[in-house]
Design an enzyme around this catalytic site. Sequence first.
Site, PDB file in Angstrom:
ATOM      1  N   GLU A   1     -46.304 -59.730  52.663  1.00  0.00           N
ATOM      2  CA  GLU A   1     -46.284 -58.276  52.494  1.00  0.00           C
ATOM      3  C   GLU A   1     -45.112 -57.689  53.279  1.00  0.00           C
ATOM      4  OE1 GLU A   1     -49.539 -56.356  54.919  1.00  0.00           O
ATOM      5  OE2 GLU A   1     -50.005 -58.480  55.290  1.00  0.00           O
TER       6      GLU A   1
ATOM      7  N   LYS B   1     -42.905 -55.776  55.958  1.00  0.00           N
ATOM      8  CA  LYS B   1     -43.104 -55.424  57.371  1.00  0.00           C
ATOM      9  C   LYS B   1     -42.646 -53.974  57.558  1.00  0.00           C
ATOM     10  CE  LYS B   1     -42.069 -56.960  62.096  1.00  0.00           C
ATOM     11  NZ  LYS B   1     -41.533 -55.679  62.593  1.00  0.00           N
TER      12      LYS B   1
ATOM     13  N   ASP C   1     -41.656 -50.519  59.165  1.00  0.00           N
ATOM     14  CA  ASP C   1     -41.016 -50.124  60.424  1.00  0.00           C
ATOM     15  C   ASP C   1     -41.634 -48.805  60.883  1.00  0.00           C
ATOM     16  OD1 ASP C   1     -39.386 -50.195  62.597  1.00  0.00           O
ATOM     17  OD2 ASP C   1     -37.558 -49.621  61.548  1.00  0.00           O
TER      18      ASP C   1
ATOM     19  N   TYR D   1     -53.595 -52.954  57.123  1.00  0.00           N
ATOM     20  CA  TYR D   1     -53.323 -54.353  56.794  1.00  0.00           C
ATOM     21  C   TYR D   1     -54.026 -55.353  57.722  1.00  0.00           C
ATOM     22  CZ  TYR D   1     -49.761 -53.507  60.421  1.00  0.00           C
ATOM     23  OH  TYR D   1     -49.107 -53.150  61.579  1.00  0.00           O
TER      24      TYR D   1
ATOM     25  N   LYS E   1     -37.585 -61.768  59.184  1.00  0.00           N
ATOM     26  CA  LYS E   1     -36.743 -60.585  59.290  1.00  0.00           C
ATOM     27  C   LYS E   1     -35.594 -60.623  58.273  1.00  0.00           C
ATOM     28  CE  LYS E   1     -37.268 -57.936  62.291  1.00  0.00           C
ATOM     29  NZ  LYS E   1     -37.057 -57.955  63.737  1.00  0.00           N
TER      30      LYS E   1
ATOM     31  N   CYS F   1     -14.639 -47.393  90.274  1.00  0.00           N
ATOM     32  CA  CYS F   1     -15.764 -46.699  89.657  1.00  0.00           C
ATOM     33  C   CYS F   1     -15.309 -45.336  89.144  1.00  0.00           C
ATOM     34  CB  CYS F   1     -16.888 -46.529  90.679  1.00  0.00           C
ATOM     35  SG  CYS F   1     -18.257 -45.498  90.093  1.00  0.00           S
TER      36      CYS F   1
ATOM     37  N   CYS G   1     -17.102 -42.435  91.450  1.00  0.00           N
ATOM     38  CA  CYS G   1     -16.831 -42.170  92.870  1.00  0.00           C
ATOM     39  C   CYS G   1     -15.518 -42.774  93.356  1.00  0.00           C
ATOM     40  CB  CYS G   1     -17.978 -42.682  93.740  1.00  0.00           C
ATOM     41  SG  CYS G   1     -18.095 -44.491  93.803  1.00  0.00           S
TER      42      CYS G   1
ATOM     43  N   CYS H   1     -19.899 -51.194  90.935  1.00  0.00           N
ATOM     44  CA  CYS H   1     -19.365 -50.274  91.935  1.00  0.00           C
ATOM     45  C   CYS H   1     -19.910 -50.646  93.306  1.00  0.00           C
ATOM     46  CB  CYS H   1     -19.770 -48.848  91.582  1.00  0.00           C
ATOM     47  SG  CYS H   1     -19.458 -47.645  92.883  1.00  0.00           S
TER      48      CYS H   1
ATOM     49  N   CYS I   1     -22.203 -43.198  95.761  1.00  0.00           N
ATOM     50  CA  CYS I   1     -21.773 -43.036  94.376  1.00  0.00           C
ATOM     51  C   CYS I   1     -22.753 -42.100  93.669  1.00  0.00           C
ATOM     52  CB  CYS I   1     -21.738 -44.384  93.659  1.00  0.00           C
ATOM     53  SG  CYS I   1     -21.301 -44.257  91.909  1.00  0.00           S
TER      54      CYS I   1
END
Length: 717
Positions: free
Chosen positions: A127, A129, A131, A237, A325, A430, A433, A448, A454
């Site tokens: 059957e 699947k 979502d 189901y 899938k 970074c 900072c 960082c 930061c």
Amino acid sequence: MSETMKPVEQLTEAEAAAELARLAAEIAEHDRSYYAEDKPTISDAAYDALRLRNAAIESHFPELVRADSPSMRIGAEPTGAFAPVVHLRPMLSLDNLFTDEDVVDFIGSVRRFLAYPADRELVFTAEPKIDGLSMSLRYENRRLVTAATRGDGTTGENVTANIRTIGEIPQHLPADAPDLIEVRGEVYMRRDDFFALNQRMAETGQVFANPRNSAAGSLRQKDPAVTRSRPLKFFAYAWGETSEPLGETQYEVVQRFADWGFPVNDLMVRCRSVEEIMEHYRAIEAERAELPYDIDGVVYKVDRLDLQERLGFRSRSPRWATAHKFPAEKATTVLTDIDIQVGRTGALTPVARLHPVTVGGVVVTNATLHNEDYIRGIGNNGQPIREGRDIRIGDTVLVQRAGDVIPQILDVVLEKRPADAVPYVFPDRCPACNSHAVREEGEAVRRCTGGLICPAQAVERLRHFVSRNALDIEGLGEKQIEFFFNAEDPALRIRSPADIFTLKARQERSLTKLENIEGFGTVSVRKLFAAIDDKRQVEFSRFLFGLGIRHVGETNAKRLARHFLNFSVLRAAAENALVPTGKGDPGNAAWQELNGISGIGNVVAEAVVEFFAEEHNREVLDALLKEVTPLDEQPVGEVSSPVAGKTVVFTGALEKMSRDEAKAMAEKLGAKVAGSVSKKTDLVVAGPGAGSKLKQATELGIEVIDEDAWFERVAKG
């Protein structure tokens, strides 16, 4: 993902343990984003790749399987926004298949487990699947009494009032229905309804990313009237607890659901061979784009319920069902920029900004770039990926997604690369900072070094501290944390966790009053201070998780809390485990205890020790402990059975069950099943033909029983 990872067979044991720790934390975070917050941050394909990698390492290093392994976990914990509902029969997840060969292997594994000969017919249902959002509907005396989300599989959220607004779901069942039954299925939204809803929502500036998020967000409304205004649908189901048998086959029971008034999927069929299964899969895949709802695969289930009962369950999934899938969807677009985001641990993460492109009906504008090596065309093993092609701003790129929000860039179309495109230079400072950003040996991530100076890290750490699964302080969301962090007036400023709990006292002494500031008011300020005071005593595991120690997610925090029971005891153990080198000492008793906790390996233990070794962390923690008390953890009860806690070895031929079935039974009863006999073995179950293991057990004086005696013993429990 396999391109960017060192082959499993080349991993050392230490590398495998470290990667399993990383995968456990990363997958748990993605589970929380998807199941609890309805805000997925990676594609289905990328998530599946993480799980496949984890499974491959566990298969190669079975002795390293962690207690918090993704293979042992379902979904994510309930959010706390709704009352909890305990599922007396867990709502499990499904394992995923990706290829035709996987399907053949799945059917073969079912036959082997059941000792079912190849020439004997084995029927499966197939059957689509859906979502959507998994839902369990409990009927007592044929009246709907409770509706609950899946949650973490054991505990979900009570959304009964909202479910009652969905017209497709019966409020009453006919007379032939059992006195008690939990009907399970999927709440979803049709694509046309989703687009129409987003058009209306656009006027408010709030839109949903896809139909699944739209359905989940609509169902989790505090006001049922809002849910009623959303066009939600339902497919039945499966089922949970029931007071009487429902039928002999999966197909028969689902048709009974239809007779009772539940919507069921008309594409569900019975298949009697691999060829029939694959033919139906191809047919649904071809029809996928024309279906009015989103699907991401096909679900196969053993049809006969007595065989389902024999097959039983693994830790997080049934052996009798799986999901095949569909391949991820792809499109090409132009990469317009690369942004660097700084996380709460200081990790610099590159994000690709894309010219908007529709992939599978969803408009996407950004994608993950993983790390600087991925941009350069280098995998984690140092070998080229994409044949060494780097990714540059201005490139035309191949984008992949599979139903989620953030896709990934798979490749570059070199023929369309602009003449002025130059290699991207990953920053060594970074962006938040300007502190040095360093990359430790053996790591793919640059971090960082600014720590709490930061602003990106400090704000993120504070957000984490007050987040739903940590201290969960209502009224301190992202916007409020940023406001307090950037406040110029010291009376309003929050720069460390302790500042949260001194805010009220500082306000009382200040001329600047929070209730006079735009966005606040007398009532909201009173509620905020009450919410803060309410968290002056907090669960040990939540407090520990809130500290943001690297590698200590919710699962590891709970594991540490359940072992030490008291926060001070944990802290003392961590501080006593420290040696002058700054690392754990294998000869140190405190280190041995910490490192010996089930599921807490060397990587996590070192992270905990290093956290408490840092003077600045201790100062911040001491200030916080003056305001907050972590509550002692209560010991957790164990499985009660005659073999609980014992190590069992099965050897020889088993006549009443397969070896896999025997192992599953023992583990369900709390026993540990080993593949070899040692001094740690408590019991050997020997069938006909037992050889060296039986001999070794006899020499070691270990108790040996036959299969009949095994069933007699476990029946006593």
